[in-house]
Design an enzyme around this catalytic site. Structure first.
Site, PDB file in Angstrom:
ATOM      1  N   PRO A   1       0.746  -1.131   0.094  1.00  0.00           N
ATOM      2  CA  PRO A   1      -0.094   0.064  -0.128  1.00  0.00           C
ATOM      3  C   PRO A   1       0.778   1.189  -0.085  1.00  0.00           C
ATOM      4  O   PRO A   1       0.813   2.019   1.035  1.00  0.00           O
ATOM      5  CB  PRO A   1      -0.889  -0.212   1.249  1.00  0.00           C
ATOM      6  CG  PRO A   1       0.150  -1.029   2.142  1.00  0.00           C
ATOM      7  CD  PRO A   1       0.838  -1.943   1.545  1.00  0.00           C
ATOM      8  N   CYS A   2       1.632   1.505  -1.073  1.00  0.00           N
ATOM      9  CA  CYS A   2       2.283   2.751  -1.171  1.00  0.00           C
ATOM     10  C   CYS A   2       1.359   4.053  -1.147  1.00  0.00           C
ATOM     11  O   CYS A   2       1.648   5.092  -0.899  1.00  0.00           O
ATOM     12  CB  CYS A   2       3.291   2.629  -2.378  1.00  0.00           C
ATOM     13  SG  CYS A   2       2.266   2.729  -4.068  1.00  0.00           S
ATOM     14  N   HIS A   3       0.211   3.908  -1.542  1.00  0.00           N
ATOM     15  CA  HIS A   3      -1.005   5.030  -1.397  1.00  0.00           C
ATOM     16  C   HIS A   3      -1.042   5.447  -0.081  1.00  0.00           C
ATOM     17  O   HIS A   3      -1.687   6.752   0.171  1.00  0.00           O
ATOM     18  CB  HIS A   3      -2.282   4.767  -2.228  1.00  0.00           C
ATOM     19  CG  HIS A   3      -2.833   3.373  -1.377  1.00  0.00           C
ATOM     20  ND1 HIS A   3      -2.670   2.159  -1.660  1.00  0.00           N
ATOM     21  CD2 HIS A   3      -3.868   3.403  -0.624  1.00  0.00           C
ATOM     22  CE1 HIS A   3      -3.342   1.285  -0.979  1.00  0.00           C
ATOM     23  NE2 HIS A   3      -4.087   2.042  -0.047  1.00  0.00           N
TER      24      HIS A   3
END
Length: 153
Positions: free
Chosen positions: A120-122
């Protein structure tokens, strides 16, 4: 290598991998051609569908990150520890992996994340807590964060 596609609320995604590991989940750019799939990628597509439908908070997929450097892999693995609906900053990530002055290098590693959504780089914000850089575009990043907040309510 196998490949499948998924239409999502924030655009089409390409899922790639082998029979044993998911190796890439990226936003599709341009035309989507047919690909040969396998059971694991069909499972990955299902897990992503469930995520977008608000029925899944995390993923249970085997993935391969061997294409990254040791530094990138340490950042990507740290990203997997950010809980659904939570956020962190590049600075906090840098500290967490033992490189407190490497915020820019952490940012580059985050930007090269091979498994969008699953890793989950977001959920990473600027040091001031603002939306910043996202390969899928800031509108997609904002959508994902709002989606996760709505699912937790």
């Amino acid at each position: 290598m196998f490949q499948t596609f998924l239409e999502t609320p924030i655009g089409a995604m390409i899922i790639e991998g082998t029979r044993d590991f998911v190796t890439s989940i990226q936003y599709a750019r341009g035309q989507i051609a047919g690909g040969k799939s396998c059971a694991l990628l069909i499972r990955a597509r299902g897990e992503l569908r469930d995520y977008f439908a608000g029925r899944r908070l995390d993923f249970d997929l085997p993935f391969d990150l061997s294409m990254g450097t040791p530094f990138q892999r340490s950042v990507w693995m740290q990203l997997t520890k950010i809980a659904f609906g939570e956020t962190t900053t590049y600075s906090t990530l840098a500290h967490a992996i033992g490189h407190p002055t490497a915020q820019r290098a952490v940012g580059r590693a985050v930007a090269s994340n091979p498994l969008m959504i699953v890793i989950p780089c977001h959920r990473v914000l600027s040091t001031k807590g603002k939306l910043s850089g996202y390969r899928g575009g800031l509108e997609s990043k904002e959508w994902l964060l709002k989606h996760e907040s709505a699912v937790l309510m």
